[in-house]
Enzyme design. Structure first.
Site, PDB file in Angstrom:
ATOM      1  N   GLY A  38      20.109  23.924  61.429  1.00 42.70           N
ATOM      2  CA  GLY A  38      19.680  23.753  60.037  1.00 42.70           C
ATOM      3  C   GLY A  38      20.828  24.091  59.092  1.00 42.70           C
ATOM      4  O   GLY A  38      21.192  23.306  58.212  1.00 42.70           O
ATOM      5  N   HIS A  39      21.423  25.282  59.300  1.00 38.23           N
ATOM      6  CA  HIS A  39      22.578  25.672  58.472  1.00 38.23           C
ATOM      7  C   HIS A  39      23.710  24.659  58.633  1.00 38.23           C
ATOM      8  O   HIS A  39      24.362  24.270  57.668  1.00 38.23           O
ATOM      9  CB  HIS A  39      23.131  27.037  58.910  1.00 38.23           C
ATOM     10  CG  HIS A  39      22.179  28.183  58.786  1.00 38.23           C
ATOM     11  ND1 HIS A  39      21.620  28.828  59.874  1.00 38.23           N
ATOM     12  CD2 HIS A  39      21.681  28.814  57.682  1.00 38.23           C
ATOM     13  CE1 HIS A  39      20.843  29.805  59.450  1.00 38.23           C
ATOM     14  NE2 HIS A  39      20.854  29.819  58.141  1.00 38.23           N
ATOM     15  N   GLY A 149      18.484  24.349  51.809  1.00 36.52           N
ATOM     16  CA  GLY A 149      17.535  23.664  52.690  1.00 36.52           C
ATOM     17  C   GLY A 149      16.150  23.564  52.074  1.00 36.52           C
ATOM     18  O   GLY A 149      15.686  24.491  51.411  1.00 36.52           O
ATOM     19  N   GLN A 155      12.272  28.590  47.253  1.00 36.04           N
ATOM     20  CA  GLN A 155      13.596  29.120  46.921  1.00 36.04           C
ATOM     21  C   GLN A 155      14.426  28.056  46.196  1.00 36.04           C
ATOM     22  O   GLN A 155      15.117  28.336  45.223  1.00 36.04           O
ATOM     23  CB  GLN A 155      14.303  29.564  48.204  1.00 36.04           C
ATOM     24  CG  GLN A 155      15.780  29.858  48.030  1.00 36.04           C
ATOM     25  CD  GLN A 155      16.396  30.481  49.267  1.00 36.04           C
ATOM     26  OE1 GLN A 155      16.215  31.657  49.517  1.00 36.04           O
ATOM     27  NE2 GLN A 155      17.102  29.690  50.051  1.00 36.04           N
ATOM     28  N   SER A 188      16.547  31.454  61.582  1.00 36.49           N
ATOM     29  CA  SER A 188      17.248  32.538  62.281  1.00 36.49           C
ATOM     30  C   SER A 188      16.236  33.491  62.915  1.00 36.49           C
ATOM     31  O   SER A 188      16.502  34.109  63.937  1.00 36.49           O
ATOM     32  CB  SER A 188      18.121  33.320  61.299  1.00 36.49           C
ATOM     33  OG  SER A 188      19.000  32.444  60.639  1.00 36.49           O
TER      34      SER A 188
HETATM   35  P1  AMP Z   1      19.293  31.600  55.365  1.00 38.69           P
HETATM   36  O1  AMP Z   1      20.456  31.943  56.230  1.00 38.69           O
HETATM   37  O2  AMP Z   1      17.978  31.700  56.055  1.00 38.69           O
HETATM   38  O3  AMP Z   1      19.323  32.323  54.040  1.00 38.69           O
HETATM   39  O4  AMP Z   1      19.444  30.063  55.021  1.00 38.69           O
HETATM   40  C1  AMP Z   1      20.601  29.567  54.406  1.00 38.69           C
HETATM   41  C2  AMP Z   1      20.352  28.141  53.960  1.00 38.69           C
HETATM   42  O5  AMP Z   1      20.027  27.340  55.092  1.00 38.69           O
HETATM   43  C3  AMP Z   1      19.171  28.035  52.987  1.00 38.69           C
HETATM   44  O6  AMP Z   1      19.479  27.090  51.975  1.00 38.69           O
HETATM   45  C4  AMP Z   1      18.067  27.537  53.868  1.00 38.69           C
HETATM   46  O7  AMP Z   1      17.072  26.807  53.182  1.00 38.69           O
HETATM   47  C5  AMP Z   1      18.832  26.649  54.828  1.00 38.69           C
HETATM   48  N1  AMP Z   1      18.052  26.451  56.062  1.00 38.69           N
HETATM   49  C6  AMP Z   1      17.484  27.406  56.844  1.00 38.69           C
HETATM   50  N2  AMP Z   1      16.802  26.847  57.857  1.00 38.69           N
HETATM   51  C7  AMP Z   1      16.921  25.505  57.703  1.00 38.69           C
HETATM   52  C8  AMP Z   1      16.419  24.371  58.422  1.00 38.69           C
HETATM   53  N3  AMP Z   1      15.660  24.505  59.507  1.00 38.69           N
HETATM   54  N4  AMP Z   1      16.745  23.131  57.978  1.00 38.69           N
HETATM   55  C9  AMP Z   1      17.518  22.978  56.861  1.00 38.69           C
HETATM   56  N5  AMP Z   1      18.021  23.999  56.151  1.00 38.69           N
HETATM   57  C10 AMP Z   1      17.717  25.250  56.556  1.00 38.69           C
END
Ligand code: AMP
Length: 282
Positions: A38-39, A149, A155, A188
């Site tokens: 995703g990231h 994402g 958010q 994560s």
């Molecule tokens: P985080 O590390 O959880 O703060 O996420 C960092 C970025 O990655 C944020 O913009 C999330 O929305 C995005 N993100 C997390 N999981 C996914 C996913 N499965 N698909 C797309 N983007 C994601």
């Protein structure tokens, strides 16, 4: 450009100001690390659209409203930086908490109704913590475009409101949710699930997809009940909320009779792990 890992705000800003002065465009992907596909989809998009891609890795303590979630949040910096380097990331900004918050942060944001529903209701203070860190990260990484994402749908709405309120010259790019083969939205936190919880968690996205298929033949209330029952029938899962909201205002709706799209948003506890997901329904 060889990837650089920078820990200080000052050095990161100076580096990026120099690159900007050379006419380079900057794409920015804020993360809390423990990177997954995703990231990486965000990083890939930034690489395609900008000269320089900066990824921040910072587990932001002030957006956690639960200490055990903060303590147990996976931290995998070595693997993350190898992955980012292999993708051609230019700069990793990896500050520690003292660097980001030399003094206790006092900024208070007001996002009105956007922050009182769903995540805002169940995680008090969460979005203020998100807004504080993202505003500071934007000031340090001075991006032309920043990638977020849709998995974190609310958010994303908060970030867009922040950019409008503070008049920040950045374009926010929303990227689609990346899922495991069985439909579970990548997160994560998924690595913290037991095998049984992981298996049962597939019901979350199944409930969303099934709602989108049959929405025209039923009511929102009936769908909500059906989805809640289906999820709660799994021994390891407990639904925290299911809301059908207007995609722009995030205000819960009770009928399909709206001018904008309806998005179904879910939060579910799988043991100690909280999972969220969402899907446009109509
Ligand atoms: P985080 O590390 O959880 O703060 O996420 C960092 C970025 O990655 C944020 O913009 C999330 O929305 C995005 N993100 C997390 N999981 C996914 C996913 N499965 N698909 C797309 N983007 C994601």
């Amino acid at each position: 450009m060889k990837m650089e890992v920078i820990q200080t705000r000052k050095e990161t800003l100076a580096r990026l100001e120099r690159l900007k002065a050379e006419g380079k465009t900057i794409g920015f992907v804020p993360t809390m690390g423990a990177l997954h596909e995703g990231h990486l989809s965000l990083v890939k998009r930034s690489k395609a659209e900008n000269d320089i891609t900066v990824v921040s890795i910072f587990v932001n303590p002030i957006q956690f409203n639960n200490n055990s979630d903060l303590e147990n949040y996976p931290r995998t910096f070595e693997t993350d930086s190898q992955l980012l380097e292999s993708m051609g990331t230019d700069i990793i900004f990896a500050p520690n908490a003292d660097e980001m918050y030399p003094d206790a942060p006092s900024e208070k944001y007001d996002f009105g109704a956007l922050e009182t529903v769903m995540e805002g209701e169940f995680r008090p203070g969460h979005f203020n913590g998100v807004a504080v860190v993202v505003k500071r990260l934007f000031d340090i990484c001075i991006p032309h475009k920043a990638y977020f994402g849709m998995k974190d749908f609310q958010q994303l709405a908060i970030i867009k409101a922040l950019v409008r309120q503070k008049d920040i010259p950045v374009q926010i790019i929303a990227c689609p949710t990346v899922r495991e083969e069985d439909g579970l939205a990548m997160s994560s936190r998924n690595t913290r699930l037991t095998e049984k919880q992981r298996q049962q968690s597939t019901v979350i996205s199944k409930a969303l997809f099934s709602a989108s298929h049959k929405h025209s033949s039923t009511t929102i209330d009936a769908l909500k009940k059906e989805m809640t029952d289906e999820i709660n029938a799994c021994s390891e899962l407990k639904t925290e909320y299911i809301e059908f909201v207007d995609e722009n205002t995030l205000i819960p709706v009770s009928s399909w009779d709206t001018s904008s799209k309806v998005v179904a948003c879910i939060a579910v506890w799988a043991g100690e792990v909280r999972l969220i997901d969402n899907l446009p329904i109509n």
